[in-house]
Scaffold this motif. Structure first.
Motif, PDB file in Angstrom:
ATOM      1  N   GLU A 175       0.854  -1.372   0.185  1.00  0.00           N
ATOM      2  CA  GLU A 175       0.206  -0.255  -0.033  1.00  0.00           C
ATOM      3  C   GLU A 175       0.858   0.808  -0.686  1.00  0.00           C
ATOM      4  O   GLU A 175       2.253   1.903   1.047  1.00  0.00           O
ATOM      5  N   ILE A 203      -5.712  18.269  -2.907  1.00  0.00           N
ATOM      6  CA  ILE A 203      -5.827  16.972  -3.149  1.00  0.00           C
ATOM      7  C   ILE A 203      -5.640  16.227  -4.189  1.00  0.00           C
ATOM      8  O   ILE A 203      -4.526  14.936  -4.623  1.00  0.00           O
ATOM      9  N   ARG A 272     -15.985   8.237   3.394  1.00  0.00           N
ATOM     10  CA  ARG A 272     -15.545   9.472   3.060  1.00  0.00           C
ATOM     11  C   ARG A 272     -16.165   9.038   1.649  1.00  0.00           C
ATOM     12  O   ARG A 272     -16.287  10.051   0.953  1.00  0.00           O
ATOM     13  N   GLN A 320      -8.309  -1.774  11.123  1.00  0.00           N
ATOM     14  CA  GLN A 320      -7.307  -1.985  11.955  1.00  0.00           C
ATOM     15  C   GLN A 320      -7.859  -2.381  13.335  1.00  0.00           C
ATOM     16  O   GLN A 320      -7.137  -2.337  14.266  1.00  0.00           O
TER      17      GLN A 320
HETATM   18  P1  C2E Z   1      -5.005   4.044   5.720  1.00  0.00           P
HETATM   19  O1  C2E Z   1      -5.646   3.768   4.608  1.00  0.00           O
HETATM   20  O2  C2E Z   1      -5.807   3.231   7.368  1.00  0.00           O
HETATM   21  O3  C2E Z   1      -4.040   3.530   5.624  1.00  0.00           O
HETATM   22  C1  C2E Z   1      -3.314   2.139   7.042  1.00  0.00           C
HETATM   23  C2  C2E Z   1      -2.456   3.209   7.581  1.00  0.00           C
HETATM   24  O4  C2E Z   1      -2.232   2.394   9.385  1.00  0.00           O
HETATM   25  C3  C2E Z   1      -1.048   3.701   8.081  1.00  0.00           C
HETATM   26  O5  C2E Z   1      -1.301   5.277   8.546  1.00  0.00           O
HETATM   27  C4  C2E Z   1      -0.124   2.854   8.233  1.00  0.00           C
HETATM   28  O6  C2E Z   1       1.187   3.624   8.488  1.00  0.00           O
HETATM   29  C5  C2E Z   1      -0.925   2.253   9.567  1.00  0.00           C
HETATM   30  N1  C2E Z   1      -0.138   1.373   9.859  1.00  0.00           N
HETATM   31  C6  C2E Z   1      -0.538   0.323   9.133  1.00  0.00           C
HETATM   32  N2  C2E Z   1       0.152  -1.001  10.000  1.00  0.00           N
HETATM   33  C7  C2E Z   1      -0.294  -0.756  10.848  1.00  0.00           C
HETATM   34  C8  C2E Z   1       0.026  -1.400  12.337  1.00  0.00           C
HETATM   35  O7  C2E Z   1       0.301  -2.667  12.449  1.00  0.00           O
HETATM   36  N3  C2E Z   1      -0.772  -1.069  13.039  1.00  0.00           N
HETATM   37  C9  C2E Z   1      -0.598   0.504  13.179  1.00  0.00           C
HETATM   38  N4  C2E Z   1      -0.745   0.564  14.889  1.00  0.00           N
HETATM   39  N5  C2E Z   1      -0.874   1.260  12.605  1.00  0.00           N
HETATM   40  C10 C2E Z   1      -0.576   0.218  11.155  1.00  0.00           C
HETATM   41  P2  C2E Z   1      -1.201   6.442   7.722  1.00  0.00           P
HETATM   42  O8  C2E Z   1       0.365   6.176   7.024  1.00  0.00           O
HETATM   43  O9  C2E Z   1      -0.877   7.300   8.950  1.00  0.00           O
HETATM   44  O10 C2E Z   1      -2.114   7.089   6.580  1.00  0.00           O
HETATM   45  C11 C2E Z   1      -3.218   7.024   7.555  1.00  0.00           C
HETATM   46  C12 C2E Z   1      -4.625   7.478   6.898  1.00  0.00           C
HETATM   47  O11 C2E Z   1      -3.809   8.620   5.327  1.00  0.00           O
HETATM   48  C13 C2E Z   1      -4.559   6.365   5.396  1.00  0.00           C
HETATM   49  O12 C2E Z   1      -4.967   5.161   6.039  1.00  0.00           O
HETATM   50  C14 C2E Z   1      -5.289   6.677   4.397  1.00  0.00           C
HETATM   51  O13 C2E Z   1      -6.981   6.782   4.806  1.00  0.00           O
HETATM   52  C15 C2E Z   1      -4.193   8.339   4.596  1.00  0.00           C
HETATM   53  N6  C2E Z   1      -3.405   8.211   3.223  1.00  0.00           N
HETATM   54  C16 C2E Z   1      -2.676   7.579   3.686  1.00  0.00           C
HETATM   55  N7  C2E Z   1      -1.923   8.172   2.023  1.00  0.00           N
HETATM   56  C17 C2E Z   1      -2.561   8.225   1.232  1.00  0.00           C
HETATM   57  C18 C2E Z   1      -2.527   8.698   0.161  1.00  0.00           C
HETATM   58  O14 C2E Z   1      -1.771   8.924  -0.654  1.00  0.00           O
HETATM   59  N8  C2E Z   1      -3.748   9.400  -0.754  1.00  0.00           N
HETATM   60  C19 C2E Z   1      -5.162   9.523  -0.158  1.00  0.00           C
HETATM   61  N9  C2E Z   1      -6.047  10.159  -0.453  1.00  0.00           N
HETATM   62  N10 C2E Z   1      -5.120   9.399   1.466  1.00  0.00           N
HETATM   63  C20 C2E Z   1      -3.684   9.066   1.709  1.00  0.00           C
END
Ligand code: C2E
Ligand code: CA
Ligand code: CA
Length: 392
Positions: A175, A203, A272, A320
């Motif tokens: 991802e 965005i 969303r 998660q």
């Molecule tokens: P998401 O799509 O649900 O991405 C998974 C989030 O959970 C990621 O946080 C990841 O680092 C985190 N994660 C993965 N494995 C674990 C784990 O085992 N434990 C815990 N506690 N966390 C874990 P991140 O990278 O901070 O991203 C947060 C959100 O931001 C993402 O949730 C997604 O909704 C959004 N996002 C990230 N990149 C993009 C992007 O390129 N475009 C858009 N539109 N949204 C994005």
């Protein structure tokens, strides 16, 4: 107070400079002259006509009237209640409120300089109903302009988090998760800035960058002889779906780069997903092109089972929270099992996110879950680390 139009005779004063701001007016008919005193003389500031608002400024910022309004001929005025204006302001974007407040303050200080009298500070008003509001909006403006700059200077980066196929324990894909290396704040989480980017059209360039970098990563993997290629899933927000021709660009660019288009997957978060017909149309078009679409963060927010029959997602990603709670709560375990069964009965693949321990992975294996993602499998990592892992 029942607000009905009032008739005002020619020459009558509607309000005077210094009066408290009790009400604003919409001029329905006639003309109103707005005058201000300057060195003891009355100066005409404006002539307002049908359709114009009168006296709204003092109502907005709750400060005394800065001018006198006099009916110039017979007028019909519709009073507008302060509460009604306050309610509208309350519902407005805090940034717009801050901009409006700035403009009014500037106008007031210009006027008081012209009048040669001290500026009367407005009372805490509709603008500052919550103390945080002003600060938040200024922070947002600052962050937004820094994000624009980050896009230009390349301070946004992608991290790739692996997903394994549980049965084979092999990495099936990644991802793509965006990161912002802020010069002062360090790594800013997308959770903080994606929502901000979604409020504006920012965005779209963020999404462009993610798409381009994801395709680059596939090209680098293919160049390194990786075969079969893992997939890369990118997160797309509803605004991107609505406003940009995302799918055509995805197809055109992957083709131009010489990588199979089905190595890109899209992830959409249901909470969303506002516009179901748009998502349904996107799913149809994606499937025609061979691109799979995942429903993200399932089981939280607005998970709407009523729409699942119409929206044929290829993969459903279980939020998660379920992996976290299922090991300690019987009820959470029962829910996780039911959700996984539901996903399988829809013929969709299941990814469980947030897998952090071997024990969680074993439970998921037992439940027949296809993919796992989480810190146990791997943290989000830079492309260099991904390439190094495949070259070993
Ligand atoms: P998401 O799509 O649900 O991405 C998974 C989030 O959970 C990621 O946080 C990841 O680092 C985190 N994660 C993965 N494995 C674990 C784990 O085992 N434990 C815990 N506690 N966390 C874990 P991140 O990278 O901070 O991203 C947060 C959100 O931001 C993402 O949730 C997604 O909704 C959004 N996002 C990230 N990149 C993009 C992007 O390129 N475009 C858009 N539109 N949204 C994005
Ligand atoms: Ca996601
Ligand atoms: Ca997710």
């Amino acid at each position: 107070m029942a607000l009905i139009p009032i008739e005002v005779e020619a020459g009558k004063v509607i309000f005077r400079e210094g009066d408290p701001p009790d009400v604003a007016y919409l001029i329905e008919a006639g003309e109103v002259r707005v005058l201000s005193s300057r060195h003891g003389e009355q100066v005409l500031l404006a002539t307002l006509r049908a359709g114009d608002l009168l006296g709204e400024m003092a109502v907005i910022d709750d400060a005394p009237r800065t001018a006198t309004a006099i009916a110039h001929g017979h007028c019909v005025l519709l009073p507008i209640d302060r509460a009604a204006i306050g309610e509208r302001l309350e519902q407005t974007d805090p940034i717009i409120r801050a901009l409006l407040e700035g403009q009014i303050q500037r106008y007031r200080s210009g006027l008081s300089a012209m009048q040669g009298r001290p500026l009367v500070a407005p009372k805490p008003s509709a603008f500052r109903r919550s103390g945080q509001d002003g600060v938040e909006s200024v922070d947002k403006i600052r962050l937004e302009s820094q994000l624009r700059e980050a896009l230009a200077t390349g301070d946004l980066e992608l991290r790739f988090q692996p997903l394994i196929e549980i049965a084979s324990e092999k990495v099936a894909g990644y991802e793509a998760l965006v990161r912002w290396n802020h010069p002062i704040r360090g790594a800013v989480s997308p959770a903080e800035f994606i929502a901000l980017a979604e409020e504006t059209s920012l965005i779209n360039p963020v999404g462009e960058l993610v798409l381009n970098r994801a395709i680059d990563a596939l090209v680098r993997l293919a160049d390194g002889g990786v075969d079969p290629l893992p997939f890369i899933a990118i997160n797309v927000s509803p605004k991107q779906l609505m406003e940009s021709d995302l799918l055509n660009r995805t197809v055109d660019r992957t083709r131009a780069a010489g990588v199979p288009v089905n190595r890109i997957k899209l992830e959409i978060t249901e909470s969303r997903m506002v516009d179901y017909p748009t998502v349904q149309a996107l799913l149809l078009r994606c499937h025609r092109e061979g691109i799979e679409v995942s429903l993200d963060d399932f089981g939280t927010g607005f998970s709407n089972l009523g729409h699942l029959h119409a929206l044929e997602f290829d993969t459903v990603k279980v939020d998660q929270a379920f992996a976290r709670h299922m090991m300690t709560s019987k009820r959470a375990m029962a829910l996780a099992q039911s959700i996984i069964r539901l996903i399988h009965s829809l013929d969709a693949d299941c990814v469980v996110e947030g897998v952090e321990t071997e024990a969680q992975l074993e439970v998921l294996r037992g439940l027949g879950v296809r993919y796992a993602q989480g810190y146990l499998v791997g943290r989000p990592q830079p492309l260099g680390d991904v390439l190094a892992a495949w070259s070993r």
